[in-house]
Structure formats: structure tokens, C-alpha cells
Scaffold this motif. Structure first.
Motif, PDB file in Angstrom:
ATOM      1  N   THR A  16       0.755  -1.139   0.051  1.00  0.00           N
ATOM      2  CA  THR A  16       0.011  -0.097  -0.087  1.00  0.00           C
ATOM      3  C   THR A  16       0.843   1.327  -0.060  1.00  0.00           C
ATOM      4  OG1 THR A  16      -1.821  -0.993   0.940  1.00  0.00           O
ATOM      5  CG2 THR A  16      -1.997   1.093   1.227  1.00  0.00           C
ATOM      6  N   LEU A  17       0.268   2.200  -0.872  1.00  0.00           N
ATOM      7  CA  LEU A  17       1.204   3.428  -0.847  1.00  0.00           C
ATOM      8  C   LEU A  17       0.410   4.713  -1.222  1.00  0.00           C
ATOM      9  CD1 LEU A  17       4.239   4.376  -1.628  1.00  0.00           C
ATOM     10  CD2 LEU A  17       3.697   3.771  -3.873  1.00  0.00           C
ATOM     11  N   THR A  18       0.746   5.648  -0.884  1.00  0.00           N
ATOM     12  CA  THR A  18      -0.094   6.873  -1.079  1.00  0.00           C
ATOM     13  C   THR A  18       0.900   7.946  -1.876  1.00  0.00           C
ATOM     14  OG1 THR A  18      -1.086   6.788   0.932  1.00  0.00           O
ATOM     15  CG2 THR A  18      -0.981   9.045   0.124  1.00  0.00           C
ATOM     16  N   ILE A  19       0.265   8.437  -3.052  1.00  0.00           N
ATOM     17  CA  ILE A  19       0.796   9.430  -4.065  1.00  0.00           C
ATOM     18  C   ILE A  19      -0.044  10.590  -3.903  1.00  0.00           C
ATOM     19  CG2 ILE A  19       1.620   9.920  -6.256  1.00  0.00           C
ATOM     20  CD1 ILE A  19       3.048   7.538  -5.290  1.00  0.00           C
ATOM     21  N   ARG A  20       0.583  11.695  -4.043  1.00  0.00           N
ATOM     22  CA  ARG A  20      -0.132  12.923  -3.921  1.00  0.00           C
ATOM     23  C   ARG A  20       0.099  13.838  -5.092  1.00  0.00           C
ATOM     24  NH1 ARG A  20      -1.117  15.934   0.874  1.00  0.00           N
ATOM     25  NH2 ARG A  20       0.516  17.463   0.408  1.00  0.00           N
ATOM     26  N   LEU A  21      -1.058  14.343  -5.734  1.00  0.00           N
ATOM     27  CA  LEU A  21      -0.876  15.143  -6.881  1.00  0.00           C
ATOM     28  C   LEU A  21      -1.532  16.420  -6.866  1.00  0.00           C
ATOM     29  CD1 LEU A  21      -2.568  12.658  -9.425  1.00  0.00           C
ATOM     30  CD2 LEU A  21      -0.297  13.361  -9.675  1.00  0.00           C
ATOM     31  N   LEU A  22      -0.822  17.283  -7.466  1.00  0.00           N
ATOM     32  CA  LEU A  22      -1.299  18.809  -7.299  1.00  0.00           C
ATOM     33  C   LEU A  22      -2.155  19.232  -8.788  1.00  0.00           C
ATOM     34  CD1 LEU A  22      -1.151  21.437  -5.827  1.00  0.00           C
ATOM     35  CD2 LEU A  22       1.071  21.834  -6.424  1.00  0.00           C
ATOM     36  N   MET A  23      -3.260  19.586  -8.638  1.00  0.00           N
ATOM     37  CA  MET A  23      -4.059  19.921  -9.759  1.00  0.00           C
ATOM     38  C   MET A  23      -4.574  21.299  -9.749  1.00  0.00           C
ATOM     39  SD  MET A  23      -6.192  16.398 -10.758  1.00  0.00           S
ATOM     40  CE  MET A  23      -5.143  14.897 -10.788  1.00  0.00           C
ATOM     41  N   HIS A  24      -4.933  21.763 -10.863  1.00  0.00           N
ATOM     42  CA  HIS A  24      -5.586  23.176 -10.999  1.00  0.00           C
ATOM     43  C   HIS A  24      -6.985  22.780 -10.953  1.00  0.00           C
ATOM     44  CE1 HIS A  24      -2.063  25.240 -11.634  1.00  0.00           C
ATOM     45  NE2 HIS A  24      -1.623  24.845 -12.821  1.00  0.00           N
ATOM     46  N   GLY A  25      -7.747  23.735 -10.615  1.00  0.00           N
ATOM     47  CA  GLY A  25      -9.150  23.697 -10.601  1.00  0.00           C
ATOM     48  C   GLY A  25     -10.080  23.206 -11.857  1.00  0.00           C
ATOM     49  N   LYS A  26      -9.286  23.447 -13.078  1.00  0.00           N
ATOM     50  CA  LYS A  26     -10.026  22.863 -14.246  1.00  0.00           C
ATOM     51  C   LYS A  26      -9.540  21.281 -14.213  1.00  0.00           C
ATOM     52  CE  LYS A  26      -9.789  23.604 -19.037  1.00  0.00           C
ATOM     53  NZ  LYS A  26      -9.154  24.632 -20.285  1.00  0.00           N
ATOM     54  N   GLY A  47     -10.059   0.433  -7.652  1.00  0.00           N
ATOM     55  CA  GLY A  47      -9.945  -0.211  -6.533  1.00  0.00           C
ATOM     56  C   GLY A  47      -8.974   0.702  -5.392  1.00  0.00           C
ATOM     57  N   ALA A  48      -8.557   1.949  -5.870  1.00  0.00           N
ATOM     58  CA  ALA A  48      -7.592   2.941  -5.189  1.00  0.00           C
ATOM     59  C   ALA A  48      -8.510   3.759  -4.291  1.00  0.00           C
ATOM     60  CB  ALA A  48      -6.726   3.464  -6.272  1.00  0.00           C
ATOM     61  N   ARG A  49      -8.245   4.390  -3.345  1.00  0.00           N
ATOM     62  CA  ARG A  49      -8.864   5.307  -2.635  1.00  0.00           C
ATOM     63  C   ARG A  49      -8.587   6.709  -3.419  1.00  0.00           C
ATOM     64  NH1 ARG A  49      -7.878   3.217   2.322  1.00  0.00           N
ATOM     65  NH2 ARG A  49      -6.517   5.032   3.149  1.00  0.00           N
ATOM     66  N   ILE A  50      -9.468   7.574  -3.787  1.00  0.00           N
ATOM     67  CA  ILE A  50      -8.905   8.693  -4.350  1.00  0.00           C
ATOM     68  C   ILE A  50      -9.768  10.014  -3.585  1.00  0.00           C
ATOM     69  CG2 ILE A  50      -9.317  10.163  -6.518  1.00  0.00           C
ATOM     70  CD1 ILE A  50      -9.424   7.599  -8.014  1.00  0.00           C
ATOM     71  N   ASN A  51      -8.870  10.742  -3.023  1.00  0.00           N
ATOM     72  CA  ASN A  51      -9.490  11.941  -2.400  1.00  0.00           C
ATOM     73  C   ASN A  51      -9.013  13.242  -2.643  1.00  0.00           C
ATOM     74  OD1 ASN A  51     -10.671  10.416  -0.304  1.00  0.00           O
ATOM     75  ND2 ASN A  51      -9.125   9.837   0.825  1.00  0.00           N
ATOM     76  N   ILE A  52     -10.056  14.312  -2.835  1.00  0.00           N
ATOM     77  CA  ILE A  52      -9.761  15.479  -3.316  1.00  0.00           C
ATOM     78  C   ILE A  52      -9.756  16.592  -2.250  1.00  0.00           C
ATOM     79  CG2 ILE A  52     -10.273  17.590  -4.947  1.00  0.00           C
ATOM     80  CD1 ILE A  52     -11.378  14.656  -6.730  1.00  0.00           C
ATOM     81  N   ILE A  64      -3.834   9.627  -3.779  1.00  0.00           N
ATOM     82  CA  ILE A  64      -4.193   8.188  -4.442  1.00  0.00           C
ATOM     83  C   ILE A  64      -3.792   7.254  -3.406  1.00  0.00           C
ATOM     84  CG2 ILE A  64      -4.242   6.817  -6.389  1.00  0.00           C
ATOM     85  CD1 ILE A  64      -4.075   9.338  -8.199  1.00  0.00           C
ATOM     86  N   THR A  65      -4.646   6.377  -2.863  1.00  0.00           N
ATOM     87  CA  THR A  65      -3.864   5.555  -2.028  1.00  0.00           C
ATOM     88  C   THR A  65      -4.534   4.021  -2.160  1.00  0.00           C
ATOM     89  OG1 THR A  65      -4.137   7.101  -0.138  1.00  0.00           O
ATOM     90  CG2 THR A  65      -3.885   5.011   0.491  1.00  0.00           C
ATOM     91  N   GLY A  66      -3.465   3.103  -2.166  1.00  0.00           N
ATOM     92  CA  GLY A  66      -3.972   1.716  -2.360  1.00  0.00           C
ATOM     93  C   GLY A  66      -2.890   0.715  -2.708  1.00  0.00           C
ATOM     94  N   PRO A  67      -2.844  -0.345  -3.084  1.00  0.00           N
ATOM     95  CA  PRO A  67      -1.866  -1.423  -3.549  1.00  0.00           C
ATOM     96  C   PRO A  67      -1.208  -0.871  -4.871  1.00  0.00           C
ATOM     97  CG  PRO A  67      -3.983  -2.477  -3.073  1.00  0.00           C
ATOM     98  CD  PRO A  67      -4.192  -1.275  -3.155  1.00  0.00           C
ATOM     99  N   ALA A  70      -3.305  -0.880  -8.022  1.00  0.00           N
ATOM    100  CA  ALA A  70      -4.541  -0.071  -7.934  1.00  0.00           C
ATOM    101  C   ALA A  70      -4.226   1.460  -8.263  1.00  0.00           C
ATOM    102  CB  ALA A  70      -5.246  -0.141  -6.463  1.00  0.00           C
ATOM    103  N   ILE A  71      -2.899   1.747  -7.773  1.00  0.00           N
ATOM    104  CA  ILE A  71      -2.487   3.200  -8.042  1.00  0.00           C
ATOM    105  C   ILE A  71      -2.362   3.415  -9.479  1.00  0.00           C
ATOM    106  CG2 ILE A  71      -0.390   4.569  -7.695  1.00  0.00           C
ATOM    107  CD1 ILE A  71      -0.502   4.044  -4.864  1.00  0.00           C
TER     108      ILE A  71
END
Length: 313
Positions: A16-26, A47-52, A64-67, A70-71
Motif C-alpha cells: 500500500t502506497l500513497t501518492i499526492r498530486l497537485l492539480m488546478h481547478g480545471k 480499487g484505489a482510494r481517491i480523495n480530493i 491516491i492510496t492503495g496497493p 490499484a494506484i
């Protein structure tokens, strides 16, 4: 370890790993989709957890968190969605060269050394083996110990690149405590005092020269009214000043910056400017919304300024 997993990266890592992404509003709007349908589908299929992260423009953190498999599936879906957006934007465009898909990862600075490698050897190897462009920012993101890592290329090159970055991150865990990057909210509160405007940032009131000019302009161009008979939040604006209307067109993907969470931002702009602001409903096939501002010239000037400023604060 799942040795049958074709998507597992080299070395068979599937933790299990967590990756963070930086995104613009669009970009966030594209990932969420109409009524949240796109992100729901991404969660279910990967199958990944995707939180905004909460908040309005200009930036959000997508976690994005998961195996690992899944990531990679989630990343694949995001990259393909962004490519779809690029193709759609090119249909009515005169641009002939297709821009690459670009994703920005947020990585603890303590892991960036391993990602770059001795003399840049590791990042060079990743670029050459995947065909993706990879850039590690020299400076840390504000008020954090994280750096932005920008990846661009075809969706396939991006997936291969993310796989290799995951391997590096798993082999070289962060050292010490990580202070995560939290994007600043689109706007802080503003107060008027002693004829000057101040933007509130954290515990400090920062003088805001542009707003001060508008405030003073409004004071000069409208009859002075005694305290207690003024428009809320904006002393000196007289309701009897001649009213007029002004129209703006705002792209749909930026309208959220003006409205804010549950209408908090637009209500704040209305209260501070003393203007009436109406936002037209979205119409099918139209990428823009009509915004009508009604009030005295000073009300309209201030409302326009606050609307424009809401894209950057």
C-alpha cells in the motif's frame, strides 16, 4: 507478494502506497466529472482510494492510496482522461502540435535526492526508459517540506514513469517528519480600516494597495453617509447613487472560484462591494456563464475587482 500481478512494478513490489498530486481547478473538475460520476468510476474500477482536498481554486491536492497495482490503474485513468480533454480542446483549435499530458506529483524533499540519483543518473535513466519528461522542482512548495515533480508525455509513458517513481519511493522512505503542502485557499477575508484595505493572511493583516485605491475611489464618487447608514461591509457607499449594470462572461471551469463553497465566496463579494451579482445557469454546449453586476459605478468597480482577484488568492 502477488507474483501473478502483471501490473506490479519491477521487483514485484505490491504494497500500500500513497501518492499526492497537485492539480488546478480545471483539472480537478475534469477528474470529478458531472455529479462526481468520473471520480466514482475511477475509484470503482481502480480499487484505489481517491480523495480530493476541500477548497476552491486555484490548486487542490488529489491523494491516491492503495496497493501499487490499484494506484497504477488510477493513474492510467487520470492520464487517459487528461488526454481526452486535450483532444477535445484541439477540435476547434488552430494549434497543430498536440501538447503532452502533464501530471504534478508532490514528493517529500527527502526522497527527491534518490529520485534524481547521483549526478542526475536516476532521473536520466527514468526519462530514457519511459520516454516521459520528468522535472524535479528546485525549491520546496510554500510552508512545506515537499517538492513538485512534473511528469509529461503520452499516457503510457506517464504510467511507466509513475511505476519507476513508486519503486524509488518504496526503496527510499522519507527521512524525518514531512510537512505536507497545503494549497492556500482561493481567498482570505478582507477588511477596510482607516480608509485602507487589508487582506487577512493567517494572523496578519496585509495592506492591499489595489483594493485601497478602489475603496478611496468609491468614497470620493459617492456622497458621504454617516456611519450606521451605510452598505454593510463598505462604508461610504450610498444606496441612492445612480445604478447601472455590467456583464461579464466567466468560463465554466472557473465559476467555482467565484461562488465558493456553498456560495460563501459570492456572498462575501456581494456584501463587501454592495453590488447585486447574478450568475446565469449553465446552458448545454456553452462553456461560459453570464455574470451580471448591478449597482453604483463604485459598487461595480469593486465587485469586478473582487471577482478577478478570487482567481488568484
Amino acid at each position: 507478494m502477488n507474483t501473478n500481478d502483471a501490473n506490479a512494478p519491477e521487483g514485484g513490489l505490491n504494497v500500500t502506497l500513497t501518492i499526492r498530486l497537485l492539480m488546478h481547478g480545471k483539472e480537478v473538475g475534469s477528474i470529478i466529472g458531472k455529479k462526481g460520476e468520473t471520480v466514482k468510476k475511477m475509484r470503482e474500477e481502480s480499487g484505489a482510494r481517491i480523495n480530493i482536498s476541500e477548497g476552491s481554486c486555484p490548486e487542490r491536492i488529489v491523494t491516491i492510496t492503495g496497493p501499487t497495482d490499484a494506484i497504477f490503474k488510477a493513474f492510467s485513468m487520470i492520464a487517459l482522461k487528461f488526454e481526452e480533454d486535450i483532444n477535445a480542446s484541439m477540435t476547434n483549435s488552430t494549434v497543430t502540435s498536440k501538447p503532452p499530458v502533464t501530471l504534478r506529483l508532490v514528493v517529500p524533499a527527502s526522497q527527491c535526492g534518490s529520485l534524481i540519483g547521483k549526478g542526475g543518473s536516476k532521473i536520466k535513466e527514468i526519462r530514457e526508459s519511459t520516454g516521459a519528461q520528468v522535472q524535479v522542482a528546485g525549491d520546496m512548495l510554500p510552508n512545506s517540506t515537499e517538492r513538485a515533480v512534473t511528469i509529461s508525455g503520452t499516457p503510457d509513458a506517464i504510467i511507466q514513469c509513475v511505476k519507476q517513481i513508486c519503486v524509488v519511493m518504496l526503496e527510499s522512505p522519507p527521512k524525518g517528519a514531512t510537512i505536507p503542502y497545503r494549497p492556500k485557499p482561493a481567498s482570505g477575508p478582507i477588511i477596510f480600516a482607516g480608509g485602507q484595505a487589508f487582506a487577512i493572511q493567517g494572523q496578519y493583516a496585509i495592506p492591499h494597495p489595489d483594493l485601497t485605491k478602489l475603496h478611496q475611489l468609491a468614497m470620493q464618487h459617492t456622497p458621504f453617509t454617516p456611519l450606521g447608514q451605510t452598505t454593510p461591509g463598505f462604508p461610504g457607499l450610498d444606496a441612492t447613487s445612480p445604478t447601472s449594470s455590467h456583464e461579464l462572461t466567466i468560463p465554466n471551469d472557473l465559476i467555482g472560484c467565484i461562488i465558493g463553497r456553498q456560495g460563501s465566496k459570492i456572498n462575501e463579494i456581494r456584501q463587501m462591494s454592495g453590488a447585486q451579482i447574478k450568475i446565469a445557469n449553465a446552458s448545454e454546449g456553452n462553456g461560459e456563464r453570464q455574470v451580471t453586476i448591478t449597482g453604483s459605478p463604485a459598487n461595480i468597480s469593486l465587485a469586478q475587482y473582487l471577482i478577478n482577484a478570487s482567481f488568484f488568492w
